[in-house]
Design a protein around this motif. Structure first.
Motif, mmCIF file in Angstrom:
data_model
loop_
_atom_site.group_PDB
_atom_site.id
_atom_site.type_symbol
_atom_site.label_atom_id
_atom_site.label_comp_id
_atom_site.label_asym_id
_atom_site.label_seq_id
_atom_site.Cartn_x
_atom_site.Cartn_y
_atom_site.Cartn_z
ATOM 1 N N PRO A 1 -4.680 -1.013 -8.924
ATOM 2 C CA PRO A 1 -3.720 -1.856 -8.269
ATOM 3 C C PRO A 1 -4.684 -2.923 -7.445
ATOM 4 O O PRO A 1 -5.564 -2.397 -6.965
ATOM 5 C CB PRO A 1 -2.751 -1.039 -7.313
ATOM 6 N N ALA A 2 -4.100 -4.119 -7.233
ATOM 7 C CA ALA A 2 -4.744 -4.998 -6.456
ATOM 8 C C ALA A 2 -4.434 -4.874 -5.103
ATOM 9 O O ALA A 2 -3.236 -4.728 -4.774
ATOM 10 C CB ALA A 2 -4.238 -6.556 -6.925
ATOM 11 N N LEU A 3 -5.397 -4.748 -4.009
ATOM 12 C CA LEU A 3 -5.396 -4.753 -2.798
ATOM 13 C C LEU A 3 -5.459 -6.062 -2.086
ATOM 14 O O LEU A 3 -6.141 -6.989 -2.480
ATOM 15 C CB LEU A 3 -6.256 -3.797 -2.360
ATOM 16 N N THR A 4 -4.493 -6.162 -0.830
ATOM 17 C CA THR A 4 -4.642 -7.420 -0.080
ATOM 18 C C THR A 4 -6.251 -7.007 0.749
ATOM 19 O O THR A 4 -6.273 -5.823 0.968
ATOM 20 C CB THR A 4 -3.561 -7.609 0.973
ATOM 21 N N ASP B 1 -14.358 2.800 -7.602
ATOM 22 C CA ASP B 1 -14.947 3.391 -8.706
ATOM 23 C C ASP B 1 -13.939 3.087 -9.787
ATOM 24 O O ASP B 1 -14.308 2.874 -10.855
ATOM 25 C CB ASP B 1 -15.113 4.823 -8.418
ATOM 26 N N ALA B 2 -12.767 3.253 -9.576
ATOM 27 C CA ALA B 2 -11.712 2.691 -10.409
ATOM 28 C C ALA B 2 -11.837 1.600 -10.823
ATOM 29 O O ALA B 2 -11.507 0.926 -12.215
ATOM 30 C CB ALA B 2 -10.267 2.934 -9.930
ATOM 31 N N LEU B 3 -12.138 0.444 -9.961
ATOM 32 C CA LEU B 3 -12.378 -1.075 -10.328
ATOM 33 C C LEU B 3 -13.510 -1.129 -11.127
ATOM 34 O O LEU B 3 -13.862 -1.921 -12.078
ATOM 35 C CB LEU B 3 -12.645 -1.647 -9.006
ATOM 36 N N ARG B 4 -14.585 -0.524 -10.806
ATOM 37 C CA ARG B 4 -15.821 -0.276 -11.642
ATOM 38 C C ARG B 4 -15.611 0.080 -13.142
ATOM 39 O O ARG B 4 -15.906 -0.630 -14.123
ATOM 40 C CB ARG B 4 -16.924 0.389 -11.240
#
Ligand code: ADP
Ligand code: MG
Length: 354
Positions: free
Chosen positions: A19-22, A39-42
């Motif tokens: 999910p995108a975070l602010t 890690d999930a983003l990577r």
């Protein structure tokens, strides 16, 4: 590569987009949660892919040719070839295209307990359905190496008399209803020796035999143009050569194409860079991204991927020139950047105008 690996690659789930975070949500994460999210983003960024009109056109044309070959009467068929410089993205394009074909061709098939698609050619008899055969050639590949690679793809032993290997490889392709034989690194076929003619003849034989079962031969290789493989009159007469596009920025039209491509990357990562403004990459840094990568899709994706992670790690949450500068790319990209002449740099520094 064998049929099981190929199947596993085709059905594997890609890591989901986190999910995108602010900015506020990022700052409220504790260390463990921040690490987990990064890690999930990577993992998700590892699968970043640039789709361009040129790549889509090559894929669509290949699909058409394969269909036409399958529907035309038995006999030698059109051969497809994809060529371009090294590491430009040829294998990646082919893998993605072949994966989508595989899923399409096996979608309606019965699947066995292992989850593999199967067919029943006769009552009580079952065989794996392998519409895509993918082989990687070893350096200096000769006739036998090609046949052994095909046999090993089907999990069959690759020893014995050369002539039998060939027959067994083609019977396996028929039994498993193969529709395409993709030969990656076809530039490694050894044609520049006294037996080179036989190697070329072998490629023609394979194409003729595949034609009997409506299947298409696809050659993927670096700098095939002008080489023995594509200039052999009998192969050339049936060959459709697709040139992997080069993304340059010499003309205004090329710059626009490059910006569209960079914009696609920006739009993909932007939700994860909450301080970034629209145009952060495609207007502010498009020229710098080209200078660093010389228009190679893999390199520009790598640069944006690593800059995104760096901007996340240091809390900037937007990509700045310094994030790009801190990334070291491949030796090819770095040395070409050093060689780039200063007039070109100056030209690039100017924003595009009509
Ligand atoms: N369209 C693309 N988008 C993002 N990355 C790509 C794309 N095409 C290739 N790459 C990456 O570029 C690198 C080289 O690609 P590859 O297909 O192996 O090149 P080639 O087969 O032309 O030598 C790989 O790391 C690959 O993941
Ligand atoms: Mg390759």
């Amino acid at each position: 590569m064998d049929a099981q690996h190929w199947h596993d690659y085709c059905v594997a789930d890609l890591p989901p987009e986190p999910p995108a975070l602010t900015v506020r949500q990022w700052t409220r994460l504790d260390d463990a949660a921040r690490c987990a999210h990064t890690d999930a983003l990577r993992r998700w960024l590892e699968h970043l892919y640039v789709q361009t009109d040129e790549l889509a056109a090559i894929s669509a044309q290949m699909t058409d040719t394969v269909r036409a070959n399958a529907e035309s009467p038995p006999g030698a068929k059109q051969v497809l070839a994809v060529t371009g410089p090294n590491v430009v993205g040829k294998s990646t394009l082919m893998m993605r295209w072949a994966r989508s074909r595989y899923l399409d061709w096996t979608g309606e098939a019965e699947h066995d307990r292992r989850g593999r698609p199967v067919l029943r050619p006769t009552l009580g008899c079952e065989a794996d359905l392998c519409p895509v055969v993918w082989i990687n050639l070893p350096a200096g590949a000769k006739i036998k190496d090609v046949d052994v690679e095909i046999l090993e793809f089907f999990g069959l032993p690759g020893h014995g008399v050369t002539r039998n290997l060939y027959q067994r490889a083609l019977r396996a392709a028929e039994r498993h209803r193969s529709r395409v034989l993709i030969v990656d690194d076809a530039h490694l076929l050894k044609t520049d020796w006294k037996g080179g003619r036989d190697v070329l003849d072998h490629v023609k034989h394979i194409n003729t035999e595949l034609g009997e079962i409506g299947a298409t031969l696809i050659l993927v290789g670096a700098n095939l143009e002008g080489g023995d493989l594509v200039t052999d009159p009998q192969i050339a007469g049936r060959l459709t050569l697709h040139r992997f596009p080069r993304y340059d920025i010499d003309s205004m039209a090329e710059r626009r194409t490059w910006q569209v491509l960079v914009r696609q990357l920006e739009d993909t990562v932007a939700p994860h860079l909450p301080k970034g403004a629209p145009g952060m990459l495609f207007t502010e840094l498009a020229g710098e991204l080209w200078l660093r990568t010389q228009g190679y899709l893999g390199e520009v994706t790598e640069l944006v991927r690593r800059a995104t992670l760096a901007a996340t790690a240091d809390g900037t949450h937007k990509i700045l020139r310094r994030h790009l500068a801190a990334v070291t790319l491949s030796e090819r990209a770095e040395s070409e950047r050093r060689d780039t002449t200063s007039p070109r740099r100056l030209a690039l520094a100017a924003p595009p105008t009509e």
